[in-house]
Design a protein around this motif. Structure first.
Motif, PDB file in Angstrom:
ATOM      1  N   GLY A   8      32.844 -66.385 -10.030  1.00  0.00           N
ATOM      2  CA  GLY A   8      32.726 -67.836 -10.174  1.00  0.00           C
ATOM      3  C   GLY A   8      33.650 -68.576  -9.222  1.00  0.00           C
ATOM      4  O   GLY A   8      34.706 -68.067  -8.850  1.00  0.00           O
ATOM      5  N   HIS A  46      35.178 -74.866 -16.108  1.00  0.00           N
ATOM      6  CA  HIS A  46      36.577 -74.626 -15.748  1.00  0.00           C
ATOM      7  C   HIS A  46      37.166 -75.828 -15.015  1.00  0.00           C
ATOM      8  O   HIS A  46      38.348 -76.129 -15.153  1.00  0.00           O
ATOM      9  CB  HIS A  46      36.696 -73.370 -14.875  1.00  0.00           C
ATOM     10  CG  HIS A  46      36.723 -72.106 -15.656  1.00  0.00           C
ATOM     11  ND1 HIS A  46      35.636 -71.268 -15.770  1.00  0.00           N
ATOM     12  CD2 HIS A  46      37.702 -71.536 -16.393  1.00  0.00           C
ATOM     13  CE1 HIS A  46      35.952 -70.243 -16.538  1.00  0.00           C
ATOM     14  NE2 HIS A  46      37.208 -70.376 -16.932  1.00  0.00           N
ATOM     15  N   GLN A 110      48.965 -68.681 -13.780  1.00  0.00           N
ATOM     16  CA  GLN A 110      48.222 -69.833 -13.257  1.00  0.00           C
ATOM     17  C   GLN A 110      48.402 -71.056 -14.159  1.00  0.00           C
ATOM     18  O   GLN A 110      48.525 -72.172 -13.686  1.00  0.00           O
ATOM     19  CB  GLN A 110      46.742 -69.507 -13.081  1.00  0.00           C
ATOM     20  CG  GLN A 110      45.989 -70.661 -12.433  1.00  0.00           C
ATOM     21  CD  GLN A 110      44.550 -70.335 -12.071  1.00  0.00           C
ATOM     22  OE1 GLN A 110      44.266 -69.474 -11.272  1.00  0.00           O
ATOM     23  NE2 GLN A 110      43.634 -71.044 -12.686  1.00  0.00           N
ATOM     24  N   TYR A 129      41.653 -71.566 -20.641  1.00  0.00           N
ATOM     25  CA  TYR A 129      40.819 -71.308 -19.462  1.00  0.00           C
ATOM     26  C   TYR A 129      40.501 -69.808 -19.257  1.00  0.00           C
ATOM     27  O   TYR A 129      39.343 -69.435 -19.033  1.00  0.00           O
ATOM     28  CB  TYR A 129      41.596 -71.922 -18.296  1.00  0.00           C
ATOM     29  CG  TYR A 129      41.167 -71.703 -16.888  1.00  0.00           C
ATOM     30  CD1 TYR A 129      40.822 -72.799 -16.086  1.00  0.00           C
ATOM     31  CD2 TYR A 129      41.171 -70.450 -16.286  1.00  0.00           C
ATOM     32  CE1 TYR A 129      40.484 -72.633 -14.753  1.00  0.00           C
ATOM     33  CE2 TYR A 129      40.830 -70.286 -14.966  1.00  0.00           C
ATOM     34  CZ  TYR A 129      40.491 -71.380 -14.197  1.00  0.00           C
ATOM     35  OH  TYR A 129      40.153 -71.212 -12.889  1.00  0.00           O
ATOM     36  N   ILE A 137      32.460 -63.363 -17.795  1.00  0.00           N
ATOM     37  CA  ILE A 137      32.340 -62.005 -17.249  1.00  0.00           C
ATOM     38  C   ILE A 137      31.689 -61.053 -18.259  1.00  0.00           C
ATOM     39  O   ILE A 137      30.762 -60.306 -17.941  1.00  0.00           O
ATOM     40  CB  ILE A 137      33.748 -61.490 -16.854  1.00  0.00           C
ATOM     41  CG1 ILE A 137      34.306 -62.363 -15.726  1.00  0.00           C
ATOM     42  CG2 ILE A 137      33.715 -60.019 -16.462  1.00  0.00           C
ATOM     43  CD1 ILE A 137      35.792 -62.153 -15.446  1.00  0.00           C
ATOM     44  N   VAL A 145      34.147 -57.561 -10.490  1.00  0.00           N
ATOM     45  CA  VAL A 145      34.350 -58.995 -10.306  1.00  0.00           C
ATOM     46  C   VAL A 145      35.107 -59.246  -8.993  1.00  0.00           C
ATOM     47  O   VAL A 145      36.313 -58.981  -8.909  1.00  0.00           O
ATOM     48  CB  VAL A 145      35.137 -59.586 -11.506  1.00  0.00           C
ATOM     49  CG1 VAL A 145      35.337 -61.080 -11.337  1.00  0.00           C
ATOM     50  CG2 VAL A 145      34.412 -59.299 -12.817  1.00  0.00           C
TER      51      VAL A 145
END
Ligand code: AMP
Ligand code: TRP
Length: 333
Positions: A8, A46, A110, A129, A137, A145
């Motif tokens: 993504g 997101h 993050q 998030y 996923i 990924v």
């Protein structure tokens, strides 16, 4: 072995060379491998973890989709869609959020970076998030990924959630633990103004990045002005270790030319900085400008882009809905 690929990208504007070399170029290569199933998502849910202007968000969703298409993703070969059109992602995030532990989320770097000093004012969405990302996923039984280095921790969390769910509900291998696919070389493209900072959408200086929508002059100009240092022109790999700006520019050249650093250094033996920069600008114009031109062309046909997203969403929802159903059944609903 056939792989189930999922990745993504957030539609937050200014897709840049780091996104392309760190992620999208890899998406295209994976699509070329014969037995792979590839699903690529514009993760608009997101994006709203930080404030967005509704009109700009819509424009950015189309622009990110256009960048996927212009870079070589083919809606006949890959499923291309946007997250908000597939409600199963949000439902999955709730179900998995009841398995994920606060302690795990508290470790996410993050969140710490994005929330900054005033954590109390960050949205709850920003905090959870990574659970939504796990839902993205896991709903597709993804095995691999492709992401940039910065997403590795989120992938580990996804694996932890899958394993805990399988354990809690006594269902070995029900949720598949995915592997990250991180480019070995050049996985972090740095700012053109500061070799210690990541090239980023949110850097206030446009000179710090090559945008995927830059025209020829902008690309040439940004490379001309890119920071170097006052040392000698490098003769070997060791010369680059302590010179972040040069390391980055040589890395960008190597990555775009699909060659290792050593070959790049050899290629420029006996040359000087301006010859190197001229050549770097030339290859970037050769590889990035056609994508930029195609993005502008695609953006003139909003109807086509919207159709790609609608068709992709229908295909995605079919797969995701089934998995949510199975998850709910395991839980006892
Ligand atoms: P984002 O823009 O944060 O949605 O990132 C989309 C993808 O691009 C993710 O896989 C990131 O890891 C990757 N990415 C973002 N910035 C960079 C960078 N400077 N270098 C390499 N990969 C990056
Ligand atoms: N968190 C990722 C980023 O910021 C984007 C993302 C959301 C993603 N869901 C994903 C990436 C699922 C890979 C798989 O770059």
């Amino acid at each position: 072995m056939s792989k189930k690929i999922f990745s993504g990208v957030q539609p937050t504007g200014n897709l840049h060379l780091g996104n392309y070399l760190g992620a999208i170029k890899n998406f295209v290569n994976l699509q070329k491998e014969k037995d792979n199933t590839c699903i690529y998502c514009v993760v608009d849910l997101h994006a709203i973890t930080v404030k967005q202007d509704p009109r700009i968000l819509k424009k950015n969703i189309r622009e990110t989709t256009a960048t996927f298409l212009a870079s070589g993703l083919d809606p006949k070969k890959s499923i291309i869609f946007n997250q908000s059109m597939v409600p199963s992602h949000s439902e999955g995030a709730w179900l998995l959020g009841c398995v994920a532990r606060m302690g795990w989320l508290n470790r996410m770097t993050q969140f710490k970076e994005k929330a900054g000093k005033d954590k109390e004012k960050a949205s709850v969405g920003l905090y959870i998030y990574p659970v939504l990302m796990a839902s993205d996923i896991l709903l597709y039984n993804s095995t691999h990924v492709p992401v940039g280095e910065d997403q590795k921790q989120h992938l580990e969390l996804t694996r932890d959630i899958a394993q805990k769910f399988n354990l809690d509900f006594n269902s070995p291998n029900f949720l598949i633990t995915p592997e990250p696919l991180i480019q070995k070389n050049f996985s972090r493209i740095m700012s053109l103004k500061d070799g210690k900072k990541k090239m980023s959408k949110s850097d206030p200086s446009d000179q710090s990045r090559i945008n995927m929508t830059d025209d020829k002059d902008q690309i040439v100009n940004k490379i001309k002005k890119a920071k170097t240092d006052s040392g000698e022109f490098p003769e070997n790999n060791n010369d680059l270790n302590k010179r972040p700006e040069l390391n980055n520019l040589f890395g960008i050249y190597s990555s775009i030319q699909d060659q290792d650093m050593k070959s790049t250094i050899n290629e420029f033996q006996g040359k000087n900085f301006s010859e190197f920069k001229n050549r770097l600008a030339e290859v970037l114009v050769e590889k990035i400008y056609p994508i930029s031109k195609e993005i502008s062309k695609l953006l003139k046909d909003e109807k086509y882009i919207d159709e790609v997203l609608i068709e992709g969403s229908v295909k995605a929802e079919k797969i995701a809905k089934k998995k949510v159903y199975d998850i709910k059944e395991k839980i006892g609903f």
